[in-house]
Design a protein around this motif. Structure first.
Motif, short mmCIF file in Angstrom:
data_model
loop_
_atom_site.label_atom_id
_atom_site.label_comp_id
_atom_site.label_asym_id
_atom_site.label_seq_id
_atom_site.Cartn_x
_atom_site.Cartn_y
_atom_site.Cartn_z
N VAL A 166 0.84 -1.20 0.00
CA VAL A 166 0.00 0.00 0.00
C VAL A 166 0.88 1.25 0.00
O VAL A 166 0.59 2.22 -0.71
CB VAL A 166 -0.97 0.00 1.20
CG1 VAL A 166 -1.74 1.31 1.29
CG2 VAL A 166 -1.95 -1.16 1.08
N GLU A 167 1.96 1.23 0.75
CA GLU A 167 2.88 2.36 0.75
C GLU A 167 3.52 2.55 -0.62
O GLU A 167 3.75 3.68 -1.06
CB GLU A 167 3.94 2.18 1.83
CG GLU A 167 3.40 2.35 3.23
CD GLU A 167 4.41 2.03 4.31
OE1 GLU A 167 5.51 1.53 3.99
OE2 GLU A 167 4.09 2.28 5.49
N ALA A 168 3.81 1.45 -1.32
CA ALA A 168 4.38 1.55 -2.67
C ALA A 168 3.36 2.15 -3.65
O ALA A 168 3.73 2.95 -4.52
CB ALA A 168 4.83 0.18 -3.15
N TRP A 169 2.09 1.77 -3.51
CA TRP A 169 1.06 2.38 -4.36
C TRP A 169 0.97 3.87 -4.08
O TRP A 169 0.82 4.68 -5.00
CB TRP A 169 -0.29 1.72 -4.11
CG TRP A 169 -0.48 0.43 -4.84
CD1 TRP A 169 -0.04 -0.80 -4.44
CD2 TRP A 169 -1.11 0.23 -6.10
NE1 TRP A 169 -0.39 -1.74 -5.37
CE2 TRP A 169 -1.05 -1.14 -6.39
CE3 TRP A 169 -1.74 1.08 -6.99
CZ2 TRP A 169 -1.58 -1.68 -7.54
CZ3 TRP A 169 -2.28 0.53 -8.14
CH2 TRP A 169 -2.20 -0.83 -8.41
N ASN A 170 1.08 4.26 -2.82
CA ASN A 170 1.04 5.68 -2.49
C ASN A 170 2.26 6.40 -3.06
O ASN A 170 2.15 7.51 -3.57
CB ASN A 170 0.98 5.88 -0.98
CG ASN A 170 0.90 7.33 -0.59
OD1 ASN A 170 0.12 8.09 -1.16
ND2 ASN A 170 1.71 7.73 0.35
N ALA A 171 3.41 5.77 -2.99
CA ALA A 171 4.63 6.38 -3.54
C ALA A 171 4.52 6.54 -5.05
O ALA A 171 5.02 7.51 -5.62
CB ALA A 171 5.84 5.54 -3.18
N GLU A 172 3.85 5.61 -5.70
CA GLU A 172 3.72 5.66 -7.16
C GLU A 172 2.70 6.70 -7.60
O GLU A 172 2.93 7.44 -8.56
CB GLU A 172 3.30 4.28 -7.69
CG GLU A 172 3.10 4.22 -9.18
CD GLU A 172 4.39 4.22 -9.96
OE1 GLU A 172 4.33 4.58 -11.15
OE2 GLU A 172 5.44 3.91 -9.40
#
Length: 185
Positions: free
Chosen positions: A171-177
């Motif tokens: 989820v953090e990676a989706w937010n970073a993207e």
């Protein structure tokens, strides 16, 4: 018969370090598999529904149409509840993050997200009023409002710490993207 709401994509089982392993980022996806507590509760509800359906057939054979209809309606309600229970959780896509509850669904677009972070705090154990010390994935909106997306003591992650860490990182990676502000830990 495949049940796509029960399984996360096979990409989460891969050992590669791809943060966003999907080809189609427009589709809403759950970044983890439902936990054994959630699946077990839904299975028990469906087992209860099967007994209620048998009772409805017996009532219908006895000639009471109104009673059979009410019993069939109760079985349909139990089945719908079991299916909704399996849909509960956090879903992500290019459009934002969606928190699906049993009775309500909240969607936050990535541009409205200020941060997504993991925090140690008291969390509810299996969604019950009892709280224990645990980890929670917190979504902080740009206005400062906080929403808990995942906890390590929920029906999906109880006794599955690695699965919680992997889902929180995803989820953090989706937010970073797709988010305006990158995720903080």
């Amino acid at each position: 018969m495949p049940l796509p709401f029960l399984t996360a994509d096979r990409a989460f089982d891969a050992t590669d370090d791809v943060a966003l392993p999907f080809d189609d980022h427009d589709r809403w996806r759950r970044p983890y598999r439902p936990g054994p507590w959630r699946v077990g509760a839904a299975a028990l509800a469906l087992l209860l529904a099967s007994f209620v359906l048998v009772a409805a057939v017996i009532i219908a054979a006895a000639g009471t149409v109104a009673g059979a209809g009410a019993t069939f309606a109760m079985a349909a309600l139990i089945i719908a509840s079991a299916l909704r229970m399996l849909r509960v959780g956090t879903w992500v896509s290019r459009h934002g993050v969606r928190r699906v509850g049993f009775f309500s669904t909240t969607t936050v677009e990535w541009r409205q997200v200020g941060a997504v972070r993991t925090a140690q705090q008291p969390v509810r154990w299996l969604g019950l009023p009892r709280t224990v010390q645990g980890q929670a994935l917190i979504l902080v909106r740009q206005g400062g409002e906080q929403t808990t997306l995942l906890t390590d003591h929920s029906a999906d992650f109880l006794s599955r710490v690695e699965a919680f860490d992997r889902a929180a990182d995803t989820v953090e990676a989706w937010n970073a993207e797709y988010g305006v502000v990158t995720a903080t830990r």
